[in-house]
Design a protein around this motif. Sequence first.
Motif, PDB file in Angstrom:
ATOM      1  N   TYR A  16       0.841  -1.199   0.000  1.00  0.00           N
ATOM      2  CA  TYR A  16       0.000   0.000   0.000  1.00  0.00           C
ATOM      3  C   TYR A  16       0.872   1.243   0.000  1.00  0.00           C
ATOM      4  O   TYR A  16       1.847   1.325   0.752  1.00  0.00           O
ATOM      5  N   LYS A  17       0.533   2.166  -0.855  1.00  0.00           N
ATOM      6  CA  LYS A  17       1.228   3.438  -0.890  1.00  0.00           C
ATOM      7  C   LYS A  17       0.242   4.526  -0.491  1.00  0.00           C
ATOM      8  O   LYS A  17      -0.715   4.814  -1.207  1.00  0.00           O
ATOM      9  N   ALA A  18       0.493   5.090   0.673  1.00  0.00           N
ATOM     10  CA  ALA A  18      -0.424   6.102   1.200  1.00  0.00           C
ATOM     11  C   ALA A  18      -0.410   7.359   0.330  1.00  0.00           C
ATOM     12  O   ALA A  18       0.644   7.857  -0.039  1.00  0.00           O
ATOM     13  N   VAL A  19      -1.596   7.810  -0.007  1.00  0.00           N
ATOM     14  CA  VAL A  19      -1.750   9.042  -0.782  1.00  0.00           C
ATOM     15  C   VAL A  19      -2.569  10.017   0.055  1.00  0.00           C
ATOM     16  O   VAL A  19      -3.695   9.694   0.448  1.00  0.00           O
ATOM     17  N   PRO A  20      -2.016  11.177   0.371  1.00  0.00           N
ATOM     18  CA  PRO A  20      -2.776  12.153   1.173  1.00  0.00           C
ATOM     19  C   PRO A  20      -4.118  12.463   0.509  1.00  0.00           C
ATOM     20  O   PRO A  20      -4.177  12.783  -0.674  1.00  0.00           O
ATOM     21  N   ARG A  21      -5.190  12.344   1.281  1.00  0.00           N
ATOM     22  CA  ARG A  21      -6.521  12.596   0.720  1.00  0.00           C
ATOM     23  C   ARG A  21      -6.872  14.075   0.844  1.00  0.00           C
ATOM     24  O   ARG A  21      -6.536  14.721   1.830  1.00  0.00           O
ATOM     25  N   ASN A  22      -7.522  14.589  -0.181  1.00  0.00           N
ATOM     26  CA  ASN A  22      -7.994  15.967  -0.145  1.00  0.00           C
ATOM     27  C   ASN A  22      -9.452  16.055  -0.590  1.00  0.00           C
ATOM     28  O   ASN A  22      -9.942  17.125  -0.914  1.00  0.00           O
ATOM     29  N   ARG A  23     -10.127  14.921  -0.610  1.00  0.00           N
ATOM     30  CA  ARG A  23     -11.509  14.865  -1.085  1.00  0.00           C
ATOM     31  C   ARG A  23     -12.464  15.474  -0.061  1.00  0.00           C
ATOM     32  O   ARG A  23     -12.423  15.158   1.127  1.00  0.00           O
ATOM     33  N   TYR A  24     -13.298  16.382  -0.537  1.00  0.00           N
ATOM     34  CA  TYR A  24     -14.396  16.893   0.279  1.00  0.00           C
ATOM     35  C   TYR A  24     -15.561  17.188  -0.639  1.00  0.00           C
ATOM     36  O   TYR A  24     -15.392  17.334  -1.860  1.00  0.00           O
ATOM     37  N   LEU A  25     -16.758  17.261  -0.081  1.00  0.00           N
ATOM     38  CA  LEU A  25     -17.953  17.452  -0.893  1.00  0.00           C
ATOM     39  C   LEU A  25     -18.267  18.936  -1.070  1.00  0.00           C
ATOM     40  O   LEU A  25     -18.212  19.704  -0.103  1.00  0.00           O
ATOM     41  N   SER A  26     -18.599  19.307  -2.283  1.00  0.00           N
ATOM     42  CA  SER A  26     -19.051  20.670  -2.553  1.00  0.00           C
ATOM     43  C   SER A  26     -20.483  20.820  -2.046  1.00  0.00           C
ATOM     44  O   SER A  26     -21.128  19.832  -1.664  1.00  0.00           O
ATOM     45  N   ILE A  27     -20.994  22.036  -2.071  1.00  0.00           N
ATOM     46  CA  ILE A  27     -22.368  22.273  -1.610  1.00  0.00           C
ATOM     47  C   ILE A  27     -23.361  21.482  -2.448  1.00  0.00           C
ATOM     48  O   ILE A  27     -24.279  20.847  -1.918  1.00  0.00           O
ATOM     49  N   SER A  28     -23.188  21.485  -3.758  1.00  0.00           N
ATOM     50  CA  SER A  28     -24.116  20.752  -4.622  1.00  0.00           C
ATOM     51  C   SER A  28     -24.021  19.254  -4.375  1.00  0.00           C
ATOM     52  O   SER A  28     -25.035  18.545  -4.412  1.00  0.00           O
ATOM     53  N   GLU A  29     -22.804  18.750  -4.091  1.00  0.00           N
ATOM     54  CA  GLU A  29     -22.640  17.323  -3.802  1.00  0.00           C
ATOM     55  C   GLU A  29     -23.299  16.956  -2.485  1.00  0.00           C
ATOM     56  O   GLU A  29     -23.894  15.880  -2.361  1.00  0.00           O
ATOM     57  N   ARG A  48     -13.579  16.083   6.673  1.00  0.00           N
ATOM     58  CA  ARG A  48     -12.833  17.078   5.882  1.00  0.00           C
ATOM     59  C   ARG A  48     -13.796  18.054   5.204  1.00  0.00           C
ATOM     60  O   ARG A  48     -13.500  19.234   5.051  1.00  0.00           O
ATOM     61  N   THR A  49     -14.941  17.535   4.789  1.00  0.00           N
ATOM     62  CA  THR A  49     -15.959  18.390   4.167  1.00  0.00           C
ATOM     63  C   THR A  49     -16.401  19.479   5.140  1.00  0.00           C
ATOM     64  O   THR A  49     -16.434  20.669   4.793  1.00  0.00           O
ATOM     65  N   ALA A  50     -16.733  19.080   6.358  1.00  0.00           N
ATOM     66  CA  ALA A  50     -17.172  20.050   7.369  1.00  0.00           C
ATOM     67  C   ALA A  50     -16.062  21.036   7.693  1.00  0.00           C
ATOM     68  O   ALA A  50     -16.286  22.255   7.732  1.00  0.00           O
ATOM     69  N   SER A  51     -14.855  20.528   7.899  1.00  0.00           N
ATOM     70  CA  SER A  51     -13.729  21.400   8.238  1.00  0.00           C
ATOM     71  C   SER A  51     -13.464  22.414   7.131  1.00  0.00           C
ATOM     72  O   SER A  51     -13.235  23.604   7.396  1.00  0.00           O
ATOM     73  N   THR A  52     -13.512  21.959   5.883  1.00  0.00           N
ATOM     74  CA  THR A  52     -13.236  22.848   4.745  1.00  0.00           C
ATOM     75  C   THR A  52     -14.254  23.971   4.668  1.00  0.00           C
ATOM     76  O   THR A  52     -13.894  25.155   4.536  1.00  0.00           O
ATOM     77  N   HIS A  53     -15.533  23.644   4.752  1.00  0.00           N
ATOM     78  CA  HIS A  53     -16.577  24.667   4.627  1.00  0.00           C
ATOM     79  C   HIS A  53     -16.592  25.611   5.826  1.00  0.00           C
ATOM     80  O   HIS A  53     -16.830  26.816   5.667  1.00  0.00           O
ATOM     81  N   LEU A  54     -16.310  25.079   7.011  1.00  0.00           N
ATOM     82  CA  LEU A  54     -16.271  25.945   8.199  1.00  0.00           C
ATOM     83  C   LEU A  54     -15.105  26.927   8.111  1.00  0.00           C
ATOM     84  O   LEU A  54     -15.236  28.107   8.482  1.00  0.00           O
TER      85      LEU A  54
END
Length: 413
Positions: free
Chosen positions: A199-212, A341-347
């Motif tokens: 396994y090769k760890a890849v930093p995640r940056n996925r978060y949901l937009s408002i429409s998502e 991450r979604t909540a943190s990003t929007h806040l």
Amino acid sequence: MPKTNGLFFSTDREIQNLKAQEKRYSVKDKLNNGLFIEVKESGVKSWHYRYSLDGKQERLVLGRYPDLSLKDARQLRDESASMVAKGFSPKKEKNKPQGVLFKDYGERYLKEVISKERKNPYNMVLCLNNDIYPMVGHIALDKISVDDVRRVIWRKKEQGYDAAANQVRGLLKRMFDYAMTLGLVPYNPVLAIPTRHIYKAVPRNRYLSISEIRIYYTTLLNSRIYRPRKLGLLLSLLTLVRKSELLRAKWEHIDFEQRLWLIPETKADSATGHSREMVVYMSDQVIEIFKELKTIAGNEPYVFVGRKSGTHISHNAFNTAQKSALKLTEIPDFTVHDLRRTASTHLNEQGFNSDAIEACLNHTVKGVRGVYNKAKYEKERIEMMKKWSEYIFNIIYESNIVFFNEARKIKEI
């Protein structure tokens, strides 16, 4: 010896469909390789390998199904056949006096190492019982080979869980390191399988937009998924807590009058290995969700009730629900953890205090500020959680008004 009824199997589904009869019977592998499965009157199914050596027939018991899958049974059969080809009896080798079994050593490792290093060994115990013991628990510790270790790790990889496979590898490595310290094994077989090949760890940056967020939760709440799972996934976004903290939530830790949810044990800190308690300040919307869940749970101790009384839902319950709803949309893949991450990003985008957001995530502030800043940001967090819940409900409420009105009907019953 049980009678062979002339039937053959070639797939796992065919094995699952084998039913108990008045007398035990056996069914052959269609590959005609000497492997067969015995079905007892009780319904217990066990793997056997029949072979000839020096003109005599022998039979080796490999293990029980489904603890030992069809694929693994065939692999063990192949390994045993290789021994026969070299003139060795797999049955006699198995019956030779053995050293300490891996499972027995594992229980010692739990007591002497894990229980001292980790306040909550739940995930370790789960890994041992589900992923390691069924595969190698019956083998003597000093007889476990690189191939045995590979079988354990690759079973998890083939299930599609590379990160979990790497965690299995990490636990096995630490266990053999300790075994070497105790003089129980001469070397660590796990070192032959590098992490980079698993396994090769890849930093995640996925978060949901408002429409998502709107599309996903509209799809989820209008789906046929079990209602508590829907509410749990909504709570995940509203409260910022980890999935493990959510599924282990207990009613004794939720205070409706004080509007507080205490989480006595959160994920262990990576630096110290110790867990920290956490307080979640509940908004009106979160309180209403918990009240509905209380109506559903009744007198059970856990918020999200498991199959057996007194237990919580499984580790994968929210994952399964999340993926089921996601398949009904065209939204790119995301995980339950990405909701944090979604909540943190929007806040953060909305200008809230970043330290208060980190406190809601139960992250520790690093560096000098982390040493001296012990503020809990109670007022900021209460106000932030209130506005965050209102913000999310403004996004998803109108299209899901039927779902939320259903909660009132549940309370009236």
